[in-house]
Design a protein around this motif. Sequence first.
Motif, PDB file in Angstrom:
ATOM      1  N   ASN A 151       0.790  -1.229   0.000  1.00 49.36           N
ATOM      2  CA  ASN A 151       0.000   0.000   0.000  1.00 49.36           C
ATOM      3  C   ASN A 151       0.826   1.286   0.000  1.00 49.36           C
ATOM      4  N   SER A 152       2.139   1.150   0.196  1.00 49.42           N
ATOM      5  CA  SER A 152       2.968   2.345   0.303  1.00 49.42           C
ATOM      6  C   SER A 152       3.308   2.909  -1.079  1.00 49.42           C
ATOM      7  N   PRO A 153       3.096   4.198  -1.306  1.00 48.49           N
ATOM      8  CA  PRO A 153       3.446   4.800  -2.602  1.00 48.49           C
ATOM      9  C   PRO A 153       4.953   4.937  -2.801  1.00 48.49           C
ATOM     10  N   SER A 154       5.733   4.769  -1.741  1.00 50.20           N
ATOM     11  CA  SER A 154       7.187   4.910  -1.853  1.00 50.20           C
ATOM     12  C   SER A 154       7.861   3.639  -2.332  1.00 50.20           C
ATOM     13  N   TYR A 155       7.083   2.555  -2.479  1.00 52.49           N
ATOM     14  CA  TYR A 155       7.645   1.290  -2.958  1.00 52.49           C
ATOM     15  C   TYR A 155       7.066   0.983  -4.334  1.00 52.49           C
ATOM     16  N   ASN A 156       7.938   0.784  -5.307  1.00 51.47           N
ATOM     17  CA  ASN A 156       7.539   0.414  -6.655  1.00 51.47           C
ATOM     18  C   ASN A 156       7.917  -1.049  -6.873  1.00 51.47           C
ATOM     19  N   LEU A 157       7.043  -1.937  -6.412  1.00 50.94           N
ATOM     20  CA  LEU A 157       7.341  -3.365  -6.443  1.00 50.94           C
ATOM     21  C   LEU A 157       7.240  -3.916  -7.856  1.00 50.94           C
ATOM     22  N   THR A 158       8.128  -4.851  -8.174  1.00 52.67           N
ATOM     23  CA  THR A 158       7.998  -5.588  -9.427  1.00 52.67           C
ATOM     24  C   THR A 158       6.811  -6.534  -9.295  1.00 52.67           C
ATOM     25  N   GLU A 159       6.420  -7.132 -10.410  1.00 53.61           N
ATOM     26  CA  GLU A 159       5.294  -8.068 -10.375  1.00 53.61           C
ATOM     27  C   GLU A 159       5.610  -9.245  -9.458  1.00 53.61           C
ATOM     28  N   GLN A 160       6.845  -9.733  -9.531  1.00 55.68           N
ATOM     29  CA  GLN A 160       7.254 -10.850  -8.678  1.00 55.68           C
ATOM     30  C   GLN A 160       7.220 -10.459  -7.204  1.00 55.68           C
ATOM     31  N   GLU A 161       7.697  -9.250  -6.894  1.00 55.18           N
ATOM     32  CA  GLU A 161       7.707  -8.772  -5.512  1.00 55.18           C
ATOM     33  C   GLU A 161       6.288  -8.556  -4.996  1.00 55.18           C
ATOM     34  N   GLU A 162       5.417  -8.077  -5.851  1.00 50.26           N
ATOM     35  CA  GLU A 162       4.031  -7.873  -5.445  1.00 50.26           C
ATOM     36  C   GLU A 162       3.370  -9.203  -5.097  1.00 50.26           C
ATOM     37  N   LYS A 163       3.650 -10.225  -5.911  1.00 44.37           N
ATOM     38  CA  LYS A 163       3.073 -11.542  -5.659  1.00 44.37           C
ATOM     39  C   LYS A 163       3.534 -12.108  -4.322  1.00 44.37           C
ATOM     40  N   ILE A 164       4.834 -11.992  -4.041  1.00 44.38           N
ATOM     41  CA  ILE A 164       5.348 -12.555  -2.794  1.00 44.38           C
ATOM     42  C   ILE A 164       4.848 -11.758  -1.603  1.00 44.38           C
ATOM     43  N   ALA A 165       4.667 -10.445  -1.773  1.00 44.86           N
ATOM     44  CA  ALA A 165       4.120  -9.631  -0.688  1.00 44.86           C
ATOM     45  C   ALA A 165       2.674 -10.023  -0.390  1.00 44.86           C
ATOM     46  N   LEU A 166       1.906 -10.336  -1.428  1.00 42.51           N
ATOM     47  CA  LEU A 166       0.540 -10.822  -1.228  1.00 42.51           C
ATOM     48  C   LEU A 166       0.533 -12.117  -0.430  1.00 42.51           C
ATOM     49  N   LEU A 167       1.476 -12.989  -0.736  1.00 46.58           N
ATOM     50  CA  LEU A 167       1.596 -14.252   0.013  1.00 46.58           C
ATOM     51  C   LEU A 167       1.909 -13.977   1.472  1.00 46.58           C
ATOM     52  N   PHE A 168       2.893 -13.115   1.734  1.00 45.70           N
ATOM     53  CA  PHE A 168       3.302 -12.810   3.102  1.00 45.70           C
ATOM     54  C   PHE A 168       2.192 -12.089   3.877  1.00 45.70           C
ATOM     55  N   ALA A 169       1.348 -11.347   3.161  1.00 47.30           N
ATOM     56  CA  ALA A 169       0.252 -10.626   3.808  1.00 47.30           C
ATOM     57  C   ALA A 169      -0.972 -11.497   4.031  1.00 47.30           C
ATOM     58  N   ASP A 170      -0.880 -12.768   3.650  1.00 45.71           N
ATOM     59  CA  ASP A 170      -1.982 -13.726   3.785  1.00 45.71           C
ATOM     60  C   ASP A 170      -3.138 -13.395   2.861  1.00 45.71           C
ATOM     61  N   HIS A 171      -2.841 -12.765   1.711  1.00 50.02           N
ATOM     62  CA  HIS A 171      -3.835 -12.566   0.667  1.00 50.02           C
ATOM     63  C   HIS A 171      -3.668 -13.708  -0.335  1.00 50.02           C
ATOM     64  N   ILE A 172      -4.062 -14.893   0.098  1.00 48.02           N
ATOM     65  CA  ILE A 172      -3.729 -16.104  -0.646  1.00 48.02           C
ATOM     66  C   ILE A 172      -4.428 -16.174  -2.000  1.00 48.02           C
ATOM     67  N   ASP A 173      -5.714 -15.831  -2.033  1.00 48.18           N
ATOM     68  CA  ASP A 173      -6.434 -15.911  -3.306  1.00 48.18           C
ATOM     69  C   ASP A 173      -5.811 -14.997  -4.350  1.00 48.18           C
ATOM     70  N   GLU A 174      -5.407 -13.795  -3.940  1.00 45.45           N
ATOM     71  CA  GLU A 174      -4.768 -12.879  -4.881  1.00 45.45           C
ATOM     72  C   GLU A 174      -3.399 -13.391  -5.306  1.00 45.45           C
ATOM     73  N   PHE A 175      -2.703 -14.031  -4.366  1.00 43.48           N
ATOM     74  CA  PHE A 175      -1.394 -14.605  -4.707  1.00 43.48           C
ATOM     75  C   PHE A 175      -1.533 -15.688  -5.763  1.00 43.48           C
ATOM     76  N   TYR A 176      -2.560 -16.527  -5.644  1.00 46.33           N
ATOM     77  CA  TYR A 176      -2.720 -17.637  -6.575  1.00 46.33           C
ATOM     78  C   TYR A 176      -3.271 -17.205  -7.922  1.00 46.33           C
ATOM     79  N   GLN A 177      -3.791 -15.987  -7.992  1.00 47.13           N
ATOM     80  CA  GLN A 177      -4.311 -15.527  -9.272  1.00 47.13           C
ATOM     81  C   GLN A 177      -3.181 -15.397 -10.281  1.00 47.13           C
TER      82      GLN A 177
END
Length: 389
Positions: A151-177
Amino acid sequence: MAKILTFLLFIQFASLPIDGYGKEQHNISIKWQDCEQITKVALEQLVDIFRKNDFERLEPVLNTIQSTCGENEFTQRLRILRALIEKKTTGDIIANYLSKDYQEVLVMRWDYSVEEKHAEIYRENRSDFDFVPLRHAIDSLTKTKALALLNSPSYNLTEQEEKIALLFADHIDEFYQVHDGATRQPSGNNTPKPTSDKYYGKNRHGVSVYAGAEFPLTGSAPVFTTSPAVGVLFSSRLSNPFLFEAGLKVRINSNDREVEYRLYDEIEVIRSMASLGIGGTVGYKVFDNDKFIIAPKVGLFWEMATTGLSEVNEGYYDDGYDYYETRSVRHFYINTMRSSLALSAMRHLSGKTYIGLEAAYHYVPYNWDSNLLTSVQPNYGSLQLFFRF
């Protein structure tokens, strides 16, 4: 999972000599006890480290756990989280995490954490959870910080980083998409395994389609001027450091000058309409963060430039019963060998699709063909856009 682990250990112990069974079991028991105690002490420090973002203390603590317990999902998760927070390169460590299916271990952890009897589940399967209690404070910190990264505007995550962050945040359904819209299946044996290949298609072979222009680099009045060029090449897996391509490239020789070509004992004035190259390239990745790949390449192609000249051969064939008329056509080409030196950059679009740009130098000694009487300059450059599917 614990039952499966117990069964595998039983099979392993059953294959040992009887006099070594007790000793082996005793050694494993001691190792697990040591691992549990070390992890318990380390967890208190890790919670403090992540609350204060005091990451200078992190690696020594993780190395202490790893020296006794070995590498596991928990230690790698915290290393990735630190790298994300500190905006360090994460491509290799995330790819390593996914290649070992650690995401499945963490998904299991999140699933069991919501169970009413989570404490009992943990007590009976401690080693399966890397001796980190379910619903531990370190898990809450992991989720909170991963969500902040997303959610932070100061971080420009790559697609791979966004996916792993979703996993770590327990947003599992979004991670598996994945990009085709598929979502996670219900828990159980049918749960899919979302490795990085689902997102980047790097473990699959591909087809690359090129289109661009080729132009002469030397010569005041070159025979071949700036001309469109296209190509179709089969490509190796992007997961390997070395990249291979093989296929066809065609240059449409627009506005080229006439040249003299010797056909037997006659001098013909001809104009080449197209050049066909058959061969391949070898590249090496110098940069790869999954989203972007940069690779220098060398290539070698057998090239044939059309002359418009041909001859018809007619004859007869006798099969013992009858005569048959035969007819064949032979086309003549300017034959040479094209060598290339190129720099290719590509960006991931979706699935296994990439878009890229390639700049190249080509050395094409047309006068290797002794039948070509007109001098043709050999140095060319090209710039091509390509899609890899």
